[in-house]
Design a protein around this motif. Structure first.
Motif, PDB file in Angstrom:
ATOM      1  N   ASP A  14      42.083  40.401  44.783  1.00  0.00           N
ATOM      2  CA  ASP A  14      42.790  40.087  43.552  1.00  0.00           C
ATOM      3  C   ASP A  14      43.729  38.907  43.721  1.00  0.00           C
TER       4      ASP A  14
ATOM      5  N   PRO B 296      39.125  31.966  38.476  1.00  0.00           N
ATOM      6  CA  PRO B 296      39.554  33.010  37.536  1.00  0.00           C
ATOM      7  C   PRO B 296      38.382  33.742  36.886  1.00  0.00           C
ATOM      8  N   ASP B 297      37.235  33.070  36.720  1.00  0.00           N
ATOM      9  CA  ASP B 297      36.067  33.731  36.150  1.00  0.00           C
ATOM     10  C   ASP B 297      35.552  34.827  37.076  1.00  0.00           C
TER      11      ASP B 297
ATOM     12  N   SER C 135      37.412  36.503  39.239  1.00  0.00           N
ATOM     13  CA  SER C 135      38.397  37.587  39.180  1.00  0.00           C
ATOM     14  C   SER C 135      38.179  38.444  37.943  1.00  0.00           C
ATOM     15  N   GLU C 136      37.924  37.786  36.823  1.00  0.00           N
ATOM     16  CA  GLU C 136      37.688  38.508  35.574  1.00  0.00           C
ATOM     17  C   GLU C 136      36.416  39.352  35.651  1.00  0.00           C
ATOM     18  N   ALA C 137      35.336  38.775  36.179  1.00  0.00           N
ATOM     19  CA  ALA C 137      34.077  39.513  36.316  1.00  0.00           C
ATOM     20  C   ALA C 137      34.230  40.681  37.281  1.00  0.00           C
TER      21      ALA C 137
ATOM     22  N   MET D  13      37.038  42.346  37.979  1.00  0.00           N
ATOM     23  CA  MET D  13      37.855  43.379  37.348  1.00  0.00           C
ATOM     24  C   MET D  13      37.058  44.130  36.274  1.00  0.00           C
ATOM     25  N   LYS D  14      36.229  43.412  35.527  1.00  0.00           N
ATOM     26  CA  LYS D  14      35.394  44.059  34.505  1.00  0.00           C
ATOM     27  C   LYS D  14      34.423  45.039  35.170  1.00  0.00           C
TER      28      LYS D  14
END
Length: 162
Positions: free
Chosen positions: A39, A45-46, A48-50, A52-53
């Motif tokens: 994290d 950032p993409d 990290s977002e993927a 976390m999703k």
């Protein structure tokens, strides 16, 4: 006590004990899957977002399975199947995170995203470097260490200049 009554009473006691065990296990709150270390160290950032999703989706599936168990309407075999599903989901996510860390550490990539989708292990590398066959082979070997050979490895790259 008569000899004929000993076996049914023993079997009843075993069933009661098993029921208490499964009810106790279903009521235990389980820790959600998290992404240790990645994290804070990711650069895309993409990714990290993927990541976390994906973790949220796995946690939702785990909570759904735990709710089925807690409802109490399942047979022993169904409870065991749900517990196996929970264990499998957690292990898959842990293997994905471990593979990301192994690839970043051993091959010096800025960021890596690993997701298991059906029978395809998608590995997305965040790099501007052109990949060589040797790099692909190294990544495939690392993937086979963490996952079985039954998955197809799909290697993609995301450039930081895009």
């Amino acid at each position: 006590m008569k000899k004929k009554l000993r076996l049914p009473i023993l079997l009843l006691a075993v069933v009661v004990m098993m029921s208490i065990f499964y009810i106790h296990e279903a009521n235990k709150p389980s820790a959600p899957v998290t992404s240790p270390g990645l994290d804070t160290s990711t650069t895309n950032p993409d990714f990290s977002e993927a990541r976390m999703k994906s973790i949220e989706e796995v946690n939702a599936l785990i909570e759904e399975a735990e709710a089925k168990i807690a409802a109490g309407g399942l047979s022993v075999a169904e409870v065991e199947a749900e517990n196996a599903k929970i264990t499998s989901l957690r292990q898959t996510k842990v293997n994905e995170i471990a593979l990301e860390e192994m690839i970043m550490a051993s091959l010096s990539f800025e960021d890596v995203l690993v997701l298991l989708e059906d029978d395809i292990l998608v590995i997305d590398l965040y790099t501007d470097k052109e990949l060589t066959k040797a790099t692909f082979i190294s990544i495939s070997r690392l993937a086979n260490e963490k996952f079985s050979n039954t998955y197809t490895v799909k290697l993609t790259t995301t450039s930081s200049t895009q």
